[in-house]
Write a protein that holds these residues in place. Structure first.
Motif, mmCIF file in Angstrom:
data_model
loop_
_atom_site.group_PDB
_atom_site.id
_atom_site.type_symbol
_atom_site.label_atom_id
_atom_site.label_comp_id
_atom_site.label_asym_id
_atom_site.label_seq_id
_atom_site.Cartn_x
_atom_site.Cartn_y
_atom_site.Cartn_z
ATOM 1 N N ASP A 156 0.464 -0.998 0.363
ATOM 2 C CA ASP A 156 -0.027 0.033 0.402
ATOM 3 C C ASP A 156 0.697 1.405 -0.004
ATOM 4 O O ASP A 156 1.895 0.416 0.442
ATOM 5 C CB ASP A 156 -0.713 0.042 0.904
ATOM 6 C CG ASP A 156 -1.631 -0.692 1.403
ATOM 7 O OD1 ASP A 156 -2.170 -1.135 0.071
ATOM 8 O OD2 ASP A 156 -2.561 -1.682 2.077
ATOM 9 N N HIS A 157 0.273 2.214 -0.363
ATOM 10 C CA HIS A 157 0.851 3.709 -0.126
ATOM 11 C C HIS A 157 0.302 4.847 0.312
ATOM 12 O O HIS A 157 -0.971 4.555 1.309
ATOM 13 C CB HIS A 157 0.736 4.420 -1.052
ATOM 14 C CG HIS A 157 1.039 4.262 -2.742
ATOM 15 N ND1 HIS A 157 2.448 4.420 -3.383
ATOM 16 C CD2 HIS A 157 1.191 2.884 -3.708
ATOM 17 C CE1 HIS A 157 2.747 3.389 -4.284
ATOM 18 N NE2 HIS A 157 1.688 2.946 -3.917
ATOM 19 N N THR A 190 4.654 2.149 0.973
ATOM 20 C CA THR A 190 5.690 2.995 0.354
ATOM 21 C C THR A 190 4.982 4.167 0.452
ATOM 22 O O THR A 190 4.191 4.858 1.164
ATOM 23 C CB THR A 190 5.258 2.727 -0.990
ATOM 24 O OG1 THR A 190 5.712 1.580 -1.866
ATOM 25 C CG2 THR A 190 5.433 3.776 -2.389
ATOM 26 N N THR A 194 4.856 8.933 0.532
ATOM 27 C CA THR A 194 5.730 9.111 -0.123
ATOM 28 C C THR A 194 5.054 10.928 1.211
ATOM 29 O O THR A 194 4.318 10.884 1.694
ATOM 30 C CB THR A 194 4.751 9.794 -0.666
ATOM 31 O OG1 THR A 194 5.097 8.839 -1.853
ATOM 32 C CG2 THR A 194 4.393 10.732 -2.190
ATOM 33 N N THR A 251 1.333 6.463 -7.758
ATOM 34 C CA THR A 251 0.498 4.784 -6.954
ATOM 35 C C THR A 251 -0.398 4.510 -8.285
ATOM 36 O O THR A 251 -1.561 4.072 -8.249
ATOM 37 C CB THR A 251 -0.715 6.030 -5.896
ATOM 38 O OG1 THR A 251 -1.250 6.825 -6.625
ATOM 39 C CG2 THR A 251 0.051 6.190 -4.646
ATOM 40 N N ALA A 300 -3.755 7.162 -2.624
ATOM 41 C CA ALA A 300 -2.309 6.718 -1.051
ATOM 42 C C ALA A 300 -3.649 5.678 -0.442
ATOM 43 O O ALA A 300 -5.109 6.758 0.083
ATOM 44 C CB ALA A 300 -2.255 7.371 -0.236
ATOM 45 N N GLN A 301 -3.600 4.851 0.096
ATOM 46 C CA GLN A 301 -4.386 4.422 1.439
ATOM 47 C C GLN A 301 -5.021 5.297 2.688
ATOM 48 O O GLN A 301 -6.044 5.161 3.262
ATOM 49 C CB GLN A 301 -3.989 2.435 2.146
ATOM 50 C CG GLN A 301 -4.674 2.362 0.680
ATOM 51 C CD GLN A 301 -3.554 1.938 -0.578
ATOM 52 O OE1 GLN A 301 -2.750 2.158 -0.437
ATOM 53 N NE2 GLN A 301 -3.874 1.512 -1.652
#
Length: 346
Positions: free
Chosen positions: A174-175, A199, A201, A237, A242-243
């Motif tokens: 996931d992000h 991941t 950011t 993504t 993003a989750q």
């Protein structure tokens, strides 16, 4: 003893607090603990208290000593205290709780129905000594510096609490997005990197903050002044979003990112505050997107954070100031001139 006191609300940080002589706190109840303050973190909330922002939420009797991120050495305890004794090094959970109401029974310290909050509703730690309670103190492992760890009492536990909530919704691959890599965000980013195989950011206006984010484990960084945040996250993504988004800034500009960068079913956690949320209700319905607030954290979460610190997974960037420098710190923070966390050493 010397203490930095707020006598009236003001937006002029240059003369916000007055350092003056007041009585040292005494043990007034059987579970009381008096510590000699060795470190008291300065928080953006202190600036908000000075501005009077909290008067709509809690009762405050001025003059009052500020400072809610406190650590030091125990110098006196009440007759029923057995968790700590004189000479022990401790960090203080920011609130004093009753332990008897339903929220306390559930471990939800910040919802205590009889809560006392040093530095917000009672005298805090910008002073040589602080009164707290046995339920609030956490003994520190040998070798942990009380001055350096003090900001974890609020900044650290708040960042950790937000990350822990986000981590429950994250899976490998996931992000996650961290907005703001300052005093709070640099802690949260480290917690996220240590706890979740995702991941990361990081978004920040400052080049040095983005460089710090990469140093602390961020896989990508975004400069909102030179590129579209929504487009950047979309590319990173592969169009999913993003989750989980953890917003350590909480201004209008950053809360507005939420619907445009968050995946379906995801959350935008608001940690920093001062701005507003301006979104149509349909935004929340579409994709079951949610804004979630963050109110400090639980006693047990501060214990967990201390464990991460002891293990070397989370390191604070701090700068130290004398008690007489409190207004200088307030001014510098107001202008975004403090990197990491400022710690007052009474």
């Amino acid at each position: 003893m010397q203490a930095a006191r707020l006598h009236e609300y003001t937006e002029d940080m240059s003369q916000a607090l007055t350092v003056e002589e007041i009585d040292r706190p005494e043990i007034t109840r059987s579970d009381g603990v008096v510590i000699e303050v060795e470190g008291a973190g300065w928080c953006q909330t202190d600036n908000h208290i000075i501005e009077g922002m909290w008067t709509d939420y809690v009762e405050q009797d001025l003059p009052m000593t500020l400072g809610h991120e406190n650590a030091g050495e125990v110098v006196e305890v009440g007759e029923e205290v057995d968790l700590v004794g004189e000479g022990d090094k401790v960090i203080c959970h920011p609130v004093m709780t009753c332990g008897k109401c339903r929220p306390c029974r559930l471990g939800q310290d910040m919802y205590c129905e009889n809560l006392e909050f040093p530095g917000l509703t009672t005298d805090g730690g910008f002073a040589e000594y602080l009164f707290t309670s046995e339920r609030s103190v956490i003994p520190l492992p040998e070798g942990v510096d009380t001055t350096d760890i003090a900001p974890h009492a609020d900044a650290g536990i708040t960042a950790y609490h937000a990350v822990k909530k986000a981590d429950r919704e994250l899976n490998p691959g996931d992000h996650a997005v961290v907005i703001g890599v300052g005093g709070l965000g640099h802690i949260g980013l480290q917690c996220l990197e240590a706890m979740s195989p995702v991941t990361i950011t990081a978004i920040d206006l400052k080049e040095e903050a983005r460089e710090l984010a990469e140093e602390l484990g961020a896989h990508h960084t975004v400069d909102p002044t030179s590129e579209s945040v929504a487009d950047a996250i979309d590319e990173i993504t592969d169009g999913v979003g993003a989750q989980q988004v953890i917003d350590f800034v909480g201004r209008d500009e950053t809360t507005a990112y939420g619907p445009d960068i968050t995946a379906a079913g995801g959350d935008h956690h608001i940690v920093g505050y001062g701005g507003h949320v301006h979104q149509p209700s349909q935004t929340l319905v579409n994709g079951e997107f949610a804004y979630r607030g963050t109110l400090v954290g639980e006693y047990t979460e501060l214990q967990e954070l201390v464990a991460l610190v002891e293990r070397g997974d989370v390191e604070l960037r701090t700068s130290r100031y004398d008690l007489d420098d409190v207004n200088t710190v307030a001014e510098r923070l107001e202008h975004g001139e403090i990197e990491g966390r400022a710690v007052i050493t009474p």
